[in-house]
Design an enzyme around this catalytic site. Structure first.
Site, PDB file in Angstrom:
ATOM      1  CG  ASP A  38      -1.583   1.206   1.565  1.00 53.44           C
ATOM      2  OD1 ASP A  38      -2.288   1.670   0.674  1.00 53.44           O
ATOM      3  OD2 ASP A  38      -1.431   1.756   2.681  1.00 53.44           O
ATOM      4  CG  ASP A  40      -1.750   7.702   0.618  1.00 52.91           C
ATOM      5  OD1 ASP A  40      -0.955   8.639   0.560  1.00 52.91           O
ATOM      6  OD2 ASP A  40      -2.542   7.411  -0.296  1.00 52.91           O
ATOM      7  CD  GLU A  85      -9.495   4.949   5.779  1.00 51.53           C
ATOM      8  OE1 GLU A  85      -9.581   6.164   5.513  1.00 51.53           O
ATOM      9  OE2 GLU A  85      -8.455   4.301   5.594  1.00 51.53           O
TER      10      GLU A  85
HETATM   11  N1  LIG Z   1     -10.605  11.673  -0.394  1.00 56.52           N
HETATM   12  C1  LIG Z   1      -9.797  10.856   0.279  1.00 56.52           C
HETATM   13  C2  LIG Z   1      -9.914   9.467   0.176  1.00 56.52           C
HETATM   14  C3  LIG Z   1      -9.036   8.667   0.885  1.00 56.52           C
HETATM   15  N2  LIG Z   1      -8.090   9.231   1.659  1.00 56.52           N
HETATM   16  C4  LIG Z   1      -7.134   8.376   2.410  1.00 56.52           C
HETATM   17  O1  LIG Z   1      -6.270   7.728   1.489  1.00 56.52           O
HETATM   18  C5  LIG Z   1      -6.005   6.403   1.905  1.00 56.52           C
HETATM   19  C6  LIG Z   1      -5.954   5.502   0.712  1.00 56.52           C
HETATM   20  O2  LIG Z   1      -4.717   5.454   0.071  1.00 56.52           O
HETATM   21  P1  LIG Z   1      -3.774   4.145   0.204  1.00 56.52           P
HETATM   22  O3  LIG Z   1      -2.508   4.515  -0.520  1.00 56.52           O
HETATM   23  O4  LIG Z   1      -3.544   3.905   1.653  1.00 56.52           O
HETATM   24  O5  LIG Z   1      -4.501   3.022  -0.473  1.00 56.52           O
HETATM   25  C7  LIG Z   1      -7.137   5.994   2.809  1.00 56.52           C
HETATM   26  O6  LIG Z   1      -6.683   5.226   3.884  1.00 56.52           O
HETATM   27  C8  LIG Z   1      -7.801   7.306   3.229  1.00 56.52           C
HETATM   28  O7  LIG Z   1      -7.648   7.581   4.595  1.00 56.52           O
HETATM   29  C9  LIG Z   1      -7.969  10.591   1.743  1.00 56.52           C
HETATM   30  O8  LIG Z   1      -7.060  11.090   2.460  1.00 56.52           O
HETATM   31  N3  LIG Z   1      -8.834  11.386   1.054  1.00 56.52           N
HETATM   32 MG   LIG Z   2      -2.842   3.201   3.388  1.00 55.54          MG
END
Ligand SMILES: Nc1ccn([C@@H]2O[C@H](COP(=O)(O)O)[C@@H](O)[C@H]2O)c(=O)n1
Ligand SMILES: [Mg+2]
Length: 297
Positions: A38, A40, A85
């Protein structure tokens, strides 16, 4: 075997199982291994100097290009949906439609702003994003050993690629599947490319139409890195998987989520902003490969 596993941040339900998997991964060496990660809050830091670090979405949400009204709406979405989440008391089925709603609303808002493709590099430069400590060892040792690194992210692909690029570690062994921005002929953001990737569809439903799918199936030993329960399905497309070691970063609401994480991940790293444990395991697995004497045939 791996001294970093003694770190105070490490939790394991079954250390014996971890030992066996790590040994099997070492036996398979670099040729069998792939890392599926992953992005973030897994490859990037969750916090720094007492402040939250941004996700790839947050970097865009808070940049100078976004109107004040747009920024407020995006912030409201974050404050509404992020607690959902990470809520340990709600089921995945309950969260799924709400997560799709969050991503869709955020992408629609961003698409109404005049974001230029040419601005992305500067936006990333001005942000507070940070790769986890030890990132250069992580990226470099995978590259040197020709181990594919597959980054599967529900974040913003253009932004995360730029982060890795600016850190000087975007090596050719990296493949990314993520949400990519769709720019018009003038380089202005008009939407996001399909399919939408959110935290609960990081699996083969998205992957089977990608170039990477073939490669994914040939490397049967997996090191999986994630920070959410949705990340656990990232290796589902590997048909003949032999061994998998799942490492989960537990960043937020640690006490309440500990039990579920320990149940789901082989190794849980609690409030650990480094890649020390991952690097230690990789060093152990790859040592075999590095020190194999060259043969002449
Ligand atoms: N509008 C958004 C939607 C999602 N997020 C955060 O991004 C994360 C997903 O990215 P990964 O690289 O971890 O797959 C997710 O955990 C959300 O908290 C956001 O900040 N803004
Ligand atoms: Mg993540």
């Amino acid at each position: 075997m791996v001294p970093e596993l003694q770190k105070i941040t490490v939790r394991m339900k079954n250390p014996e199982h971890v030992k066996n998997i790590v040994s099997a991964l070492r036996k398979g060496g670099a040729a069998r291994l792939q890392v599926i990660s992953d992005f973030d809050m897994t490859l990037t830091r969750f916090g720094f100097n007492g402040k939250r670090c941004p996700t790839s979405h947050n970097i865009i949400d808070n940049c100078r290009v976004i109107s004040e009204e747009g920024r407020k709406k995006l912030k409201d979405l974050l404050h509404h949906y992020y607690p959902i989440e990470i809520d340990p008391y709600r089921t995945m089925e309950d969260k799924l439609p709400l997560m799709i709603e969050w991503w869709t609303k955020a992408h629609n808002l961003l698409s109404q702003e005049k974001i230029l493709k040419n601005d992305i590099a500067q936006i990333v430069k001005e942000s507070d994003v940070k790769l986890r400590d030890g990132f250069n060892i992580f990226f470099d040792q995978l590259h040197e050993n020709k181990v594919p690194l597959f980054i599967f992210s529900a974040g913003v692909g253009d932004v995360l690629e730029e982060i890795i690029h600016q850190a000087g570690v975007f090596h050719p062994n990296i493949n990314v599947v993520s949400n990519y921005m769709d720019f018009d002929d003038n380089g202005i953001l008009q939407g996001f490319k399909e399919p939408l990737i959110h935290i609960y569809n990081k699996n083969n439903t998205v992957l089977k139409n990608t170039e990477y799918f073939q490669q994914l199936c040939t490397r049967t030993n997996i090191l999986l890195l994630g920070d959410s329960m949705g990340d656990l399905s990232m290796a589902d497309g590997v048909a003949d998987m032999e061994n998998i070691l799942r490492i989960g970063f537990l960043n937020d609401r640690v006490e309440e989520r500990r039990e579920k994480y320990i149940e789901a991940y082989d190794i849980v790293l609690e409030k650990d902003e480094t890649l020390d444990v991952v690097n230690g395991i990789l060093h152990f697995i790859l040592a075999q490969t590095l020190y194999t004497p060259l043969t002449l045939d």
